[in-house]
Motif scaffolding. Structure first.
Motif, PDB file in Angstrom:
ATOM      1  N   GLU A  27       0.800  -1.078  -0.097  1.00  0.00           N
ATOM      2  CA  GLU A  27       0.008  -0.091   0.084  1.00  0.00           C
ATOM      3  C   GLU A  27       0.934   1.294   0.068  1.00  0.00           C
ATOM      4  N   ILE A  28       1.899   1.389   0.738  1.00  0.00           N
ATOM      5  CA  ILE A  28       3.041   2.156   0.816  1.00  0.00           C
ATOM      6  C   ILE A  28       3.309   2.510  -0.673  1.00  0.00           C
ATOM      7  N   ASN A  29       3.755   1.626  -1.362  1.00  0.00           N
ATOM      8  CA  ASN A  29       4.248   1.606  -2.569  1.00  0.00           C
ATOM      9  C   ASN A  29       3.376   2.286  -3.704  1.00  0.00           C
ATOM     10  N   ILE A  30       1.964   1.828  -3.425  1.00  0.00           N
ATOM     11  CA  ILE A  30       1.036   2.293  -4.411  1.00  0.00           C
ATOM     12  C   ILE A  30       0.673   3.765  -4.139  1.00  0.00           C
ATOM     13  N   LEU A  31       0.764   4.266  -2.741  1.00  0.00           N
ATOM     14  CA  LEU A  31       0.727   5.688  -2.531  1.00  0.00           C
ATOM     15  C   LEU A  31       1.681   6.379  -2.754  1.00  0.00           C
ATOM     16  N   SER A  32       2.881   5.994  -2.744  1.00  0.00           N
ATOM     17  CA  SER A  32       4.050   6.671  -2.991  1.00  0.00           C
ATOM     18  C   SER A  32       4.068   7.024  -4.430  1.00  0.00           C
ATOM     19  N   TYR A  33       3.774   5.826  -5.314  1.00  0.00           N
ATOM     20  CA  TYR A  33       3.527   6.261  -6.681  1.00  0.00           C
ATOM     21  C   TYR A  33       2.581   7.192  -7.232  1.00  0.00           C
ATOM     22  N   ARG A  34       1.298   7.129  -6.431  1.00  0.00           N
ATOM     23  CA  ARG A  34       0.344   8.036  -6.651  1.00  0.00           C
ATOM     24  C   ARG A  34       0.824   9.199  -6.444  1.00  0.00           C
ATOM     25  N   ALA A  35       1.310   9.682  -5.186  1.00  0.00           N
ATOM     26  CA  ALA A  35       1.910  10.911  -4.781  1.00  0.00           C
ATOM     27  C   ALA A  35       3.082  11.314  -5.645  1.00  0.00           C
ATOM     28  N   GLY A  36       3.840  10.524  -6.150  1.00  0.00           N
ATOM     29  CA  GLY A  36       5.129  10.930  -7.261  1.00  0.00           C
ATOM     30  C   GLY A  36       4.307  11.528  -8.207  1.00  0.00           C
ATOM     31  N   ALA A  37       3.163  10.620  -8.926  1.00  0.00           N
ATOM     32  CA  ALA A  37       2.614  11.235 -10.196  1.00  0.00           C
ATOM     33  C   ALA A  37       1.993  12.497  -9.986  1.00  0.00           C
ATOM     34  N   MET A  38       1.364  12.680  -8.710  1.00  0.00           N
ATOM     35  CA  MET A  38       0.596  14.183  -8.515  1.00  0.00           C
ATOM     36  C   MET A  38       1.577  15.171  -8.468  1.00  0.00           C
ATOM     37  N   LYS A  39       2.830  14.983  -7.833  1.00  0.00           N
ATOM     38  CA  LYS A  39       3.964  16.010  -7.779  1.00  0.00           C
ATOM     39  C   LYS A  39       4.351  16.414  -9.199  1.00  0.00           C
ATOM     40  N   LYS A  40       4.607  15.259  -9.954  1.00  0.00           N
ATOM     41  CA  LYS A  40       4.930  15.592 -11.540  1.00  0.00           C
ATOM     42  C   LYS A  40       3.867  16.430 -12.223  1.00  0.00           C
ATOM     43  N   GLU A  41       2.645  16.022 -12.059  1.00  0.00           N
ATOM     44  CA  GLU A  41       1.730  16.931 -12.658  1.00  0.00           C
ATOM     45  C   GLU A  41       1.671  18.099 -12.198  1.00  0.00           C
ATOM     46  N   ALA A  42       1.818  18.385 -10.882  1.00  0.00           N
ATOM     47  CA  ALA A  42       1.970  19.864 -10.305  1.00  0.00           C
ATOM     48  C   ALA A  42       2.977  20.485 -10.817  1.00  0.00           C
ATOM     49  N   GLU A  43       4.312  19.673 -11.173  1.00  0.00           N
ATOM     50  CA  GLU A  43       5.341  20.450 -11.417  1.00  0.00           C
ATOM     51  C   GLU A  43       5.211  20.782 -12.939  1.00  0.00           C
ATOM     52  N   ARG A  44       4.663  20.033 -13.652  1.00  0.00           N
ATOM     53  CA  ARG A  44       4.229  20.519 -15.231  1.00  0.00           C
ATOM     54  C   ARG A  44       3.400  21.662 -15.461  1.00  0.00           C
ATOM     55  N   CYS A  45       2.349  21.490 -14.243  1.00  0.00           N
ATOM     56  CA  CYS A  45       1.334  22.743 -14.313  1.00  0.00           C
ATOM     57  C   CYS A  45       2.072  24.179 -13.958  1.00  0.00           C
ATOM     58  N   LYS A  46       3.215  24.012 -13.144  1.00  0.00           N
ATOM     59  CA  LYS A  46       3.760  25.149 -12.560  1.00  0.00           C
ATOM     60  C   LYS A  46       4.792  25.708 -13.552  1.00  0.00           C
ATOM     61  N   ALA A  47       5.342  24.776 -14.356  1.00  0.00           N
ATOM     62  CA  ALA A  47       6.348  25.159 -15.428  1.00  0.00           C
ATOM     63  C   ALA A  47       5.395  25.891 -16.548  1.00  0.00           C
ATOM     64  N   TYR A  48       4.169  25.421 -16.881  1.00  0.00           N
ATOM     65  CA  TYR A  48       3.523  26.064 -17.640  1.00  0.00           C
ATOM     66  C   TYR A  48       3.131  27.538 -17.447  1.00  0.00           C
ATOM     67  N   LEU A  49       2.767  27.500 -16.044  1.00  0.00           N
ATOM     68  CA  LEU A  49       2.118  28.790 -15.475  1.00  0.00           C
ATOM     69  C   LEU A  49       3.365  29.702 -15.430  1.00  0.00           C
ATOM     70  N   ALA A  50       4.517  29.173 -14.976  1.00  0.00           N
ATOM     71  CA  ALA A  50       5.798  30.163 -15.156  1.00  0.00           C
ATOM     72  C   ALA A  50       6.097  30.631 -16.423  1.00  0.00           C
ATOM     73  N   GLY A  51       5.884  29.860 -17.565  1.00  0.00           N
ATOM     74  CA  GLY A  51       6.035  30.058 -18.821  1.00  0.00           C
ATOM     75  C   GLY A  51       5.146  31.331 -19.297  1.00  0.00           C
ATOM     76  N   ALA A  52       3.732  31.199 -19.031  1.00  0.00           N
ATOM     77  CA  ALA A  52       2.795  32.052 -19.153  1.00  0.00           C
ATOM     78  C   ALA A  52       2.874  33.364 -18.669  1.00  0.00           C
ATOM     79  N   LEU A  53       3.264  33.333 -17.307  1.00  0.00           N
ATOM     80  CA  LEU A  53       3.325  34.642 -16.698  1.00  0.00           C
ATOM     81  C   LEU A  53       4.496  35.068 -16.741  1.00  0.00           C
ATOM     82  N   TYR A  54       5.790  34.595 -16.757  1.00  0.00           N
ATOM     83  CA  TYR A  54       7.153  34.852 -16.862  1.00  0.00           C
ATOM     84  C   TYR A  54       7.549  36.353 -16.191  1.00  0.00           C
ATOM     85  N   GLY A  55       7.375  36.136 -14.845  1.00  0.00           N
ATOM     86  CA  GLY A  55       7.899  37.318 -13.943  1.00  0.00           C
ATOM     87  C   GLY A  55       6.551  38.146 -13.640  1.00  0.00           C
ATOM     88  N   GLU A  56       5.348  38.073 -14.348  1.00  0.00           N
ATOM     89  CA  GLU A  56       4.387  39.105 -13.844  1.00  0.00           C
ATOM     90  C   GLU A  56       3.722  38.437 -12.791  1.00  0.00           C
TER      91      GLU A  56
END
Length: 163
Positions: free
Chosen positions: A67-96
């Motif tokens: 169960e820890i492995n399953i939850l760790s995998y899910r947490a990692g996937a969520m973190k990666k998705e958040a990082e992708r969204c953050k990178a998109y947002l940073a590109g869209a705003l670029y300092g604004e």
């Protein structure tokens, strides 16, 4: 019911008198063979019970690790998705700067040093890491082959297998 250690002591401290009797060297109590076998049976039942308890605990631990492995995998996937969204947002705003009652985005400057070619960097700015580790497999093989390896030994262990 006596514990396993008490039963072990009772069993080992008995001497067989004849075909039908054993005597305890501790207290002189004479047991018939059926009583003595009952002691052994009681001990075997306790050992079996404890072995089954261990198996259950190990199975529970494995289920928790799964169960820890399953939850760790899910947490990692969520973190990666958040990082992708953050990178998109940073590109869209670029300092604004951006602010609403629900979120606030600000920026701060930072600096990093990027080394392009480590060979071109002067020695005074380099550091060396040295890792010394023993090759236990090679040492064990050498010792078992008759060699003497100072600072090392092969220890024989007794490992219980429970199925």
């Amino acid at each position: 019911m006596a514990n396993i250690y008490e039963l072990d002591a009772k069993i080992s401290s008995c001497i067989q008198l004849d075909e039908e009797h054993v005597v305890s060297v501790d207290d002189g109590e004479i047991l018939n063979l059926q009583q003595f076998e009952a002691l052994q049976m009681e001990r075997d039942q306790k050992i079996e019970g404890l072995a089954c308890y261990i198996k259950n605990k190990l199975a529970d631990a494995e289920a928790i690790y799964a169960e820890i492995n399953i939850l760790s995998y899910r947490a990692g996937a969520m973190k990666k998705e958040a990082e992708r969204c953050k990178a998109y947002l940073a590109g869209a705003l670029y300092g604004e700067k951006f602010e609403t009652p629900r979120c606030k985005i600000t920026w701060r400057k930072s600096e990093i040093c990027n080394v392009l070619n480590i060979d071109a960097v002067p020695d005074e700015f380099k550091r060396t890491k040295v890792i010394v580790d023993a090759d236990k497999t090679a040492i064990k093989k050498a010792i078992k082959g008759g060699a003497e390896v100072p600072g090392a030994e092969v220890i024989q262990k007794l490992n219980m297998t429970l199925k």
